[in-house]
Structure formats: C-alpha cells, structure tokens
Design a protein around this motif. Sequence first.
Motif, PDB file in Angstrom:
ATOM      1  N   GLU A 123       4.259  -8.894   0.283  1.00 47.33           N
ATOM      2  CA  GLU A 123       4.487  -7.607   0.920  1.00 47.33           C
ATOM      3  C   GLU A 123       4.389  -6.507  -0.132  1.00 47.33           C
ATOM      4  O   GLU A 123       4.909  -6.651  -1.238  1.00 47.33           O
ATOM      5  N   ASN A 124       3.708  -5.436   0.225  1.00 46.73           N
ATOM      6  CA  ASN A 124       3.638  -4.240  -0.615  1.00 46.73           C
ATOM      7  C   ASN A 124       4.025  -3.035   0.223  1.00 46.73           C
ATOM      8  O   ASN A 124       3.574  -2.902   1.357  1.00 46.73           O
ATOM      9  N   GLU A 125       4.843  -2.153  -0.336  1.00 50.27           N
ATOM     10  CA  GLU A 125       5.111  -0.863   0.274  1.00 50.27           C
ATOM     11  C   GLU A 125       4.901   0.222  -0.775  1.00 50.27           C
ATOM     12  O   GLU A 125       5.318   0.065  -1.925  1.00 50.27           O
ATOM     13  N   TYR A 126       4.249   1.309  -0.364  1.00 46.53           N
ATOM     14  CA  TYR A 126       4.064   2.463  -1.243  1.00 46.53           C
ATOM     15  C   TYR A 126       4.570   3.717  -0.542  1.00 46.53           C
ATOM     16  O   TYR A 126       4.257   3.947   0.629  1.00 46.53           O
ATOM     17  N   TRP A 127       5.314   4.522  -1.272  1.00 49.53           N
ATOM     18  CA  TRP A 127       5.691   5.855  -0.831  1.00 49.53           C
ATOM     19  C   TRP A 127       5.048   6.860  -1.782  1.00 49.53           C
ATOM     20  O   TRP A 127       5.324   6.844  -2.993  1.00 49.53           O
ATOM     21  N   ARG A 138       7.216  -1.066  -3.727  1.00 46.76           N
ATOM     22  CA  ARG A 138       8.000  -2.296  -3.595  1.00 46.76           C
ATOM     23  C   ARG A 138       7.034  -3.446  -3.390  1.00 46.76           C
ATOM     24  O   ARG A 138       6.190  -3.410  -2.497  1.00 46.76           O
ATOM     25  N   ILE A 139       7.159  -4.489  -4.213  1.00 49.88           N
ATOM     26  CA  ILE A 139       6.268  -5.646  -4.131  1.00 49.88           C
ATOM     27  C   ILE A 139       7.115  -6.913  -4.106  1.00 49.88           C
ATOM     28  O   ILE A 139       7.968  -7.122  -4.964  1.00 49.88           O
ATOM     29  N   GLN A 140       6.849  -7.736  -3.117  1.00 50.29           N
ATOM     30  CA  GLN A 140       7.576  -9.001  -2.998  1.00 50.29           C
ATOM     31  C   GLN A 140       6.602 -10.122  -2.704  1.00 50.29           C
ATOM     32  O   GLN A 140       5.834 -10.064  -1.740  1.00 50.29           O
ATOM     33  N   ARG A 141       6.633 -11.160  -3.522  1.00 52.72           N
ATOM     34  CA  ARG A 141       5.806 -12.343  -3.292  1.00 52.72           C
ATOM     35  C   ARG A 141       6.665 -13.468  -2.751  1.00 52.72           C
ATOM     36  O   ARG A 141       7.892 -13.426  -2.835  1.00 52.72           O
ATOM     37  N   ARG A 142       6.037 -14.479  -2.192  1.00 52.40           N
ATOM     38  CA  ARG A 142       6.724 -15.562  -1.492  1.00 52.40           C
ATOM     39  C   ARG A 142       7.860 -16.151  -2.322  1.00 52.40           C
ATOM     40  O   ARG A 142       7.670 -16.576  -3.470  1.00 52.40           O
ATOM     41  N   GLY A 143       9.061 -16.148  -1.746  1.00 53.54           N
ATOM     42  CA  GLY A 143      10.206 -16.787  -2.375  1.00 53.54           C
ATOM     43  C   GLY A 143      10.746 -16.069  -3.591  1.00 53.54           C
ATOM     44  O   GLY A 143      11.597 -16.612  -4.297  1.00 53.54           O
ATOM     45  N   ARG A 144      10.287 -14.843  -3.850  1.00 54.05           N
ATOM     46  CA  ARG A 144      10.745 -14.120  -5.038  1.00 54.05           C
ATOM     47  C   ARG A 144      11.486 -12.857  -4.639  1.00 54.05           C
ATOM     48  O   ARG A 144      11.429 -12.409  -3.500  1.00 54.05           O
ATOM     49  N   ASP A 189      -1.016  -3.430  -5.857  1.00 52.41           N
ATOM     50  CA  ASP A 189       0.131  -3.984  -6.568  1.00 52.41           C
ATOM     51  C   ASP A 189       0.733  -2.897  -7.446  1.00 52.41           C
ATOM     52  O   ASP A 189       0.977  -1.804  -6.972  1.00 52.41           O
ATOM     53  N   GLU A 190       0.922  -3.153  -8.758  1.00 55.46           N
ATOM     54  CA  GLU A 190       1.546  -2.135  -9.602  1.00 55.46           C
ATOM     55  C   GLU A 190       0.537  -1.400 -10.474  1.00 55.46           C
ATOM     56  O   GLU A 190       0.920  -0.707 -11.422  1.00 55.46           O
TER      57      GLU A 190
END
Length: 277
Positions: A123-127, A138-144, A189-190
């Motif tokens: 999941e990625n979210e950008y504001w 905000r970046i979230q990868r599986r199980g992290r 991503d970042e």
Amino acid sequence: MPKLQIYLILFALIVFAEHSNAAEPSTVCEVNNTSFAPGEKLTYLLSYTWFFVWTDVGEVEFNVNADKRDGKEALHLHTFGHTYTFYDWFYKVRDTHETWVEAKTLKPIYFNMDVNQGSYTKENEYWFDWKSGIVDARIQRRGRENNFYQIPMEDNCVYDIVSAIYMARNLNLTDIKPGQSFPLKVALDEDVFDVTYRFVKEEKIKVRGAGRFNTLKFRVELIAGDIFGEGQYLYVWVTNDSNKLPVYIESPIKVGKVRVRIDEWQGLKHPLNAKVD
C-alpha cells in the motif's frame, strides 16, 4: 509470465525512465486539461507471448469522475488491473491505483495504491503539500509496519504514477519533431524518477479488435534488470487527435513480449478523429 506490476501495465513509462546526455526541455509542471473529462472510461487488454503464442491474460480499466477533495474541485482518476480468473492459479493480480487531482491543472492532491500480486502486497499513500513542496508518504509492504517518508518536490513539480499518465495526454505536441522529448518527475515508493517521453514518428497502426488509428509513436528506454535486457525499448502509440489516447503499447522482456491494446472506450471529450476505420 513475469510479475504483472500494474504501473508497468498502465503505460510503463512511469518507472523505466529514458536517460540521455542531451539537453532536455524544462520539466512540465502544470497544464490546462483539454484532453479528457469526467465520464471517460477506458479498458485495455494485456497480452503476453512465449514461444510465439499470444495470450490475453488480464485487463486494466481507467475511469475519470468529478469529485471534491480538501474543499477543491477535483477529478478522481481510478484504475483497476487484474488477471483473468483462468490465470489466477498461476499469478493472481488485483491492483488498484487512484488519485485526486485539481480539475484544471491536474496537480495531484492525494494518491492511493493497493497492490495485490500473488503473495506480494503493498500500500502507498501520498499527500501532496504544494505550499511546502513536500509529499508526505505512507508505504506498507506485506506483513511489515508502516513506513513514513517526506519526499521533496524538486521545482515543486512531481506527479504520482496515475496523474502522470493523464498529464502526458495534455503535453503540447504542436509541430512535434522526431527525437523531441518531454520529461516529467514521478513519485514512486520513497523516490522520485525522471521520466521522458521521446517522439519517434507519426504512424498508422491497426489495433486488434479496435480498428486503425493515426498515431504518434513514442519510445522509452528500459532499465536492464530482472525483467528487461540491455538496450531494449518500450513503445507507446497515442492517437494523433485532441484526445491523445494511448491505444497500443509493446515491450520486450527477457522471456517473451508484453502488449497492451485498447479494447473499449466511452465518454471521450472529443470525437475520435484519429480512428480511420
């Protein structure tokens, strides 16, 4: 079949930037949207070939809707890509990318990406804070755990991977010449990637199931790695009319080729004059 990352399927220009030592024109920062409007819906089919056999394995749908975000008139640009059920046993893809942009300038306000590819999720979210010149991510990868970043917007001019596609449809292509390039900056991503569309030529092409189109052909040099070999290029054909509609993409990979072709369209802002039959 390679990993079907939808930001490749969408028009792949986004991650695999073309690099050149030649001087480039200034990066495009704002446009006045004249190429599309709320109500537009596009569907593309993804085909893969291995040992000369072409197979349709999935599709991507693009939708444009009028909306509001943070008190502003906005466009909601939504894409959903998936493999067909028959191929889910091999590699299941269910990817959503969406962004809200200012209705006139297409400057992104908020971006969300929900990627589900086999056992891989992200999941990625950008504001986008245009006053401070920062993208809060905000970046979230599986199980992290969630990771949070602040991405500087150099020259206050950065797009997400969806708004960049629609931005490109509004580039000024008047009196375009072979070799002419159009650079953009895209957050993924970042990081921020330099993306360049390079014009090849005018060409009439036949798209299976859709007809013949007068198009403008663009090239992107692919970065060698796990999927692509050295010196390979991706090609994109867009309609040579006011819609600037991508109708066909072709890219080699290390094993086989990938093609993306338009299948259905509705709600275009302009008549599709580039379609000749």
